[in-house]
Scaffold this active site. Sequence first.
Site, PDB file in Angstrom:
ATOM      1  N   ARG A   1      -8.248   0.697  -1.282  1.00  0.00           N
ATOM      2  CA  ARG A   1      -7.665   1.689  -0.386  1.00  0.00           C
ATOM      3  C   ARG A   1      -7.789   3.062  -1.003  1.00  0.00           C
ATOM      4  NH1 ARG A   1      -3.986  -0.577   3.246  1.00  0.00           N
ATOM      5  NH2 ARG A   1      -2.962   1.378   3.740  1.00  0.00           N
TER       6      ARG A   1
ATOM      7  N   LYS B   1       1.314   4.040   7.790  1.00  0.00           N
ATOM      8  CA  LYS B   1       1.723   4.362   9.161  1.00  0.00           C
ATOM      9  C   LYS B   1       3.218   4.166   9.365  1.00  0.00           C
ATOM     10  CE  LYS B   1      -1.747   2.201  11.209  1.00  0.00           C
ATOM     11  NZ  LYS B   1      -2.542   1.510  12.215  1.00  0.00           N
TER      12      LYS B   1
ATOM     13  N   GLU C   1      -5.224  -0.731  14.252  1.00  0.00           N
ATOM     14  CA  GLU C   1      -4.143  -1.184  15.117  1.00  0.00           C
ATOM     15  C   GLU C   1      -3.555   0.063  15.776  1.00  0.00           C
ATOM     16  OE1 GLU C   1      -0.926  -3.313  13.230  1.00  0.00           O
ATOM     17  OE2 GLU C   1       0.121  -3.508  15.140  1.00  0.00           O
TER      18      GLU C   1
END
Length: 573
Positions: A267, A277, A41
Amino acid sequence: MVAETNAVDSPEGGRDFIREIIAGDLAQGRAQTVVTRFPPEPNGYLHIGHAKSICLNFGVAEEFGGRCHLRFDDTNPTKEEQEFIDAIAADVRWLGFDWGEHLFHASDYFEQLYAWAEHLIASGDAYVDDQSPDEMRASRGTLTEPGRNSPFRERGATENLDLFRRMRAGEFPNGARVLRARIDMASGNINLRDPALYRILHATHPRTGDAWCIYPTYDYAHGQSDAIEGITHSLCTLEFEDHKPLYEWLLDKLPVPSRPRQYEFARLNIAGLVLSKRVLTRLVSGGHVAGWDDPRMPTLAGLRRRGVPAAALREFIKRVGMARAQSVVDPALLDFCVREDLNRAASRRMAVLRPLRVTIDNYPEDQTEKLPAINHPDDPAQGTRGVTFSRELWVEQDDFMEEPPKKFFRLSPGREVRLRYGYFITCREVVKNAAGEVVALRCTYDPATKGGNAPDGRKVQATLHWVSAADAVPAEVRLYNPLFGRADPGADGDVFADLNPDSLEVLTGCMAEPALADMAKGIVVQFERQGYFCPDRDSKPGALVFNRTVGLRDTWAKESGRNAPAAVGKVRT
Ligand code: ATP
Ligand code: MG
């Protein structure tokens, strides 16, 4: 010190569970080829966690002769910017991967996604809900309680279609209505409690401009984009495991052209680093760092600016391995990979970070000589260069002690040491200022020891780096320590309270050999005995700036009295 790796999941030369699945699918004809995607994104810069996903997606495509798409998941125009799109593409390239022609955006599919939303409305699988966001939250239920049906859930297809078209036409303000899938408000999986598919957002999109004022949600856009692109293996992190039933439900309901499958992996977590982020954005916007590419940031741009080679990062990801079990990796493993790469590749140079003046009293004032210095001890192809020797030199302040303790073998009054590539020198006199601080040393040299050996076979216990004062170039050197002062930043609630006030140390008035003056940006060298350094982009002719990429050894934990990160290898849930 090498951190634990998921050795069991990816044995040396073996395959991790994802590669096993893909190999099986190909062998048994469930897939003809492998098509993966990396779907960032564009609401921030990529971080080292994303590198894991990039290396996996592009890596398996390469290994199995398939292809990997770069797809921007650009469905939320309020947070997305062209700067981020450009930075992400540059970072993926830098990491060594190439998507070729396969650059896509979720926004490429807005028209198709919209048409499929109408399809869901027509088949009774979606409805327009007029509840406020608060009402919807309140009726969603909890992990232990089922949700409640919306009063608008039984709306007919005709009315839903009319309302949805008017949503698109811009008749309603933000948040007034959403399009929801009609699944099951009592589902044990909250993701299946009539999830939102479209929301109203009057916002200009970096690519589609003002063409749309409704935008698809991640869950709706993602799987359908996968299907449109013919993605065979949609690899994502574990937090999407609970979304998988919705991913499947949508693919079942829609006339999509292909059937991707989602697989989840853990992750990447690294002790002491924050890979979110949201937090990274606040570090930048709050001025806690100098920008997204501040070398203390765990972003790919920050690591690159710091001098971390892409190959070292790929090696790190490989050593971490691919598992489903959550773990926390020791940041020392990354440093280890960086040192290993740079030790092999980086040229050696000399620079004095905290200079102390040395005068060689018996060296003629008007004399200089060029002494050959080896550029790399294990790589003769890197050749040699000349370093100037002269009467006035700089050595490191740390390399002198007036009253040395027992194990200190470097310069002290009366002590003889070797200057690298130069001569043996002996300290004869200590020069102090009015405050009693040592400001210079007067030494003598032995002309018979040129090149660093005494003909009579006498030994010295230390070899120091140095530069000649006459042709040294001044430089600023930036030393980086961990951005956060603990292994689990934010564990007490406020991640910003855990910022390490000593994360940046700026040394000015450093002295570098002239060969360092015209270094290309991005090239990393070893400053002998100091570590690996690269010119920063702030560096200008006459005003050099170097970043320390990594020290020669892991000294930070020792010096700061902090132990190596405590969370290493522990499972975090
Ligand atoms: P963040 O949590 O930093 O906001 P994100 O998942 O929201 O990350 P995306 O741009 O959506 O950011 O991520 C793109 C891809 O990278 C996703 O497939 C995501 O699963 C993966 N990814 C993100 N963070 C990590 C991580 N720490 N380790 C491995 N993969 C990650
Ligand atoms: Mg995400």
